[in-house]
Write a protein that holds these residues in place. Sequence first.
Motif, PDB file in Angstrom:
ATOM      1  N   ASN A   1     -15.949   2.893   2.707  1.00 16.61           N
ATOM      2  CA  ASN A   1     -15.026   2.417   3.732  1.00 16.61           C
ATOM      3  C   ASN A   1     -13.799   3.329   3.778  1.00 16.61           C
ATOM      4  OD1 ASN A   1     -13.475   1.647   1.517  1.00 16.61           O
ATOM      5  ND2 ASN A   1     -13.971  -0.532   1.698  1.00 16.61           N
TER       6      ASN A   1
ATOM      7  N   ASP B   1     -12.638  -8.677   6.391  1.00 13.80           N
ATOM      8  CA  ASP B   1     -13.755  -7.919   6.950  1.00 13.80           C
ATOM      9  C   ASP B   1     -14.178  -6.780   6.031  1.00 13.80           C
ATOM     10  OD1 ASP B   1     -14.120  -9.404   9.280  1.00 13.80           O
ATOM     11  OD2 ASP B   1     -12.560  -8.310  10.351  1.00 13.80           O
TER      12      ASP B   1
ATOM     13  N   THR C   1     -22.705  -2.914  11.230  1.00 16.86           N
ATOM     14  CA  THR C   1     -22.297  -3.067  12.621  1.00 16.86           C
ATOM     15  C   THR C   1     -21.918  -4.506  12.952  1.00 16.86           C
ATOM     16  OG1 THR C   1     -24.509  -3.585  13.479  1.00 16.86           O
ATOM     17  CG2 THR C   1     -23.948  -1.258  13.202  1.00 16.86           C
TER      18      THR C   1
ATOM     19  N   GLN D   1     -20.380  -8.390  12.576  1.00 12.62           N
ATOM     20  CA  GLN D   1     -19.165  -8.994  12.031  1.00 12.62           C
ATOM     21  C   GLN D   1     -19.417  -9.224  10.538  1.00 12.62           C
ATOM     22  OE1 GLN D   1     -18.185 -12.735  13.876  1.00 12.62           O
ATOM     23  NE2 GLN D   1     -16.031 -12.595  13.316  1.00 12.62           N
TER      24      GLN D   1
ATOM     25  N   ALA E   1     -18.919   0.859   6.063  1.00 10.53           N
ATOM     26  CA  ALA E   1     -18.109  -0.032   6.897  1.00 10.53           C
ATOM     27  C   ALA E   1     -16.954   0.746   7.518  1.00 10.53           C
ATOM     28  CB  ALA E   1     -17.575  -1.190   6.063  1.00 10.53           C
TER      29      ALA E   1
ATOM     30  N   ASP F   1     -13.686   1.725   9.814  1.00  6.98           N
ATOM     31  CA  ASP F   1     -12.526   1.017  10.342  1.00  6.98           C
ATOM     32  C   ASP F   1     -12.562   0.971  11.865  1.00  6.98           C
ATOM     33  OD1 ASP F   1     -11.476   0.326   7.961  1.00  6.98           O
ATOM     34  OD2 ASP F   1      -9.727   1.650   8.049  1.00  6.98           O
ATOM     35  N   GLU F   2     -12.978   2.064  12.478  1.00 10.02           N
ATOM     36  CA  GLU F   2     -13.028   2.129  13.938  1.00 10.02           C
ATOM     37  C   GLU F   2     -14.365   1.571  14.418  1.00 10.02           C
ATOM     38  OE1 GLU F   2     -13.105   5.289  17.639  1.00 10.02           O
ATOM     39  OE2 GLU F   2     -12.404   5.980  15.678  1.00 10.02           O
ATOM     40  N   ARG F   3     -14.338   0.318  14.889  1.00 15.98           N
ATOM     41  CA  ARG F   3     -15.570  -0.361  15.270  1.00 15.98           C
ATOM     42  C   ARG F   3     -15.848  -0.166  16.768  1.00 15.98           C
ATOM     43  NH1 ARG F   3     -17.763  -3.678  11.642  1.00 15.98           N
ATOM     44  NH2 ARG F   3     -18.585  -5.123  13.222  1.00 15.98           N
ATOM     45  N   THR F   4     -16.026   1.096  17.131  1.00 19.12           N
ATOM     46  CA  THR F   4     -16.429   1.493  18.466  1.00 19.12           C
ATOM     47  C   THR F   4     -17.704   2.312  18.328  1.00 19.12           C
ATOM     48  OG1 THR F   4     -15.214   3.588  18.389  1.00 19.12           O
ATOM     49  CG2 THR F   4     -14.004   1.632  19.175  1.00 19.12           C
TER      50      THR F   4
ATOM     51  N   PHE G   1     -18.547   4.208  14.901  1.00 21.31           N
ATOM     52  CA  PHE G   1     -19.758   3.933  14.114  1.00 21.31           C
ATOM     53  C   PHE G   1     -20.576   5.204  13.919  1.00 21.31           C
ATOM     54  CE2 PHE G   1     -19.235  -0.609  15.463  1.00 21.31           C
ATOM     55  CZ  PHE G   1     -19.230  -1.162  14.197  1.00 21.31           C
TER      56      PHE G   1
ATOM     57  N   GLU H   1     -16.601  -9.792  18.483  1.00 20.65           N
ATOM     58  CA  GLU H   1     -16.698  -9.382  17.080  1.00 20.65           C
ATOM     59  C   GLU H   1     -18.120  -9.537  16.541  1.00 20.65           C
ATOM     60  OE1 GLU H   1     -14.380 -11.230  18.341  1.00 20.65           O
ATOM     61  OE2 GLU H   1     -12.411 -10.459  17.772  1.00 20.65           O
TER      62      GLU H   1
ATOM     63  N   GLY I   1     -20.758  -8.777  17.956  1.00 23.53           N
ATOM     64  CA  GLY I   1     -21.652  -7.758  18.475  1.00 23.53           C
ATOM     65  C   GLY I   1     -22.372  -8.190  19.724  1.00 23.53           C
TER      66      GLY I   1
END
Length: 432
Positions: A20, A54, A158, A160, A182, A184-187, A191, A427, A429
């Motif tokens: 992470n 998270d 990917t 939550q 995991a 930090d940028e969940r775009t 990913f 969140e 998905g």
Amino acid sequence: MIAAGAFGLDTSDTAPLIANARGMLSRGNLARAAESLVAAMGEADVSRLMVRSDDPFHILRAIDAASRTGADLFIAHTNLPEAHIDAVVKKFGVQMVVSAGDKLTGETPADAASARIFMMTSGTTGAPKIASHSLSALMSRAKAAMHPGNRGAKWLLTYQPTGFAGVQVQLTAVVGRGVVVAPDERTPAGFLEAAKANGVTQISATPTFWRAFLMVVRPGDLTLRQITLGGEAADQSTLDRIRKAFPDARVTHIYASTEAGVVFSVHDGREGFPAEWLDTETQGVTMRVRDGFLHIRTPNAMGGYVSDTAQPRLDDGWLATADRVEIRGDRAFIVGRDDSTINVAGSKVYPLMVEQFLLKQPGVMEAHVYGVANPISGQLVAADVVIEPGLDPAETRSAILAACRENLAQYQVPRAFKVVDAIAVRESGKKG
């Protein structure tokens, strides 16, 4: 000596476990953190705790500490309002909240701990429900997933992290001596960057995630061994696009829920599942259809909701789902949830069925179907679509609407139709 937990971790184990923003954390790092949490729980006489983070490191150390002590553990979504969390803490007597900074609450449990894991639904149609599970049931599915290709795998997280699917990915990595990645940028771009940087070999995600991910991934970016789709019904268009992009990967779509656990896995590349599975036990699970809805009997099902809501478990031991099923030829298809239908002048429209039709149209990359209020019919069908770059939006829109009018029932045809650049994702998905 502190008892060994369900993970069997060793403080001296240097094998990587979590990648992470803080870098790479080992299995030994997690073991030591779990032991410290156990010690803190012992000093404060904690038998009921909550993890609200998270970060897989905090989620897994809380699960491990609970398994070592027999404590109850609530896994809470970080996007829930503080008032909701406070209400759960008070109602159930949660004594400690685990996160980046653990804290005692001063509450006292009203009853004895039962070594249960309490997981929240995604709250798609309202406040999340809280389902009671045993850790052994959750771990059993992780162990069942341990075919040779999943051992030592690197999993992209990917989902939550606090949801059922996210926890299952983390448990599978622990059991299989793998790594959880995991970002930090969940775009989609975030990913992809994390997956490339960490050599991800396995990705489990919703079909919605996969459609967005396929817009940014390029040939040669990743070498995947296992691709899994879950959380939503997998449509044929998305399955075919994934197979084209990753021809060497094993592609699986699963049916799972917070209430039922992982029910079944399909590996043949076709949407739906074999209709014969409704007549015989498959993968340790029995299924049936009653009044059009799927019922499940599985040893991995939850013990029940502890929140104030109607229980889905029937008197005969079956678990009633809200998923409607249709049989077409040799396949059974999940066509949508009854609580998400659009009521058009008394006719029910299942958004999923219209979305899947739209996804089959040339040039459509993503689709979101939803209801809008109408003073005459009550509701009308609306749709947003993302189309391939370079296509003319007006011409593509006209062609799609023409196909809808020709192939869908009149009440299913979108009356509000937009071509958009992107579709928002929650969140969990999922869209909506």
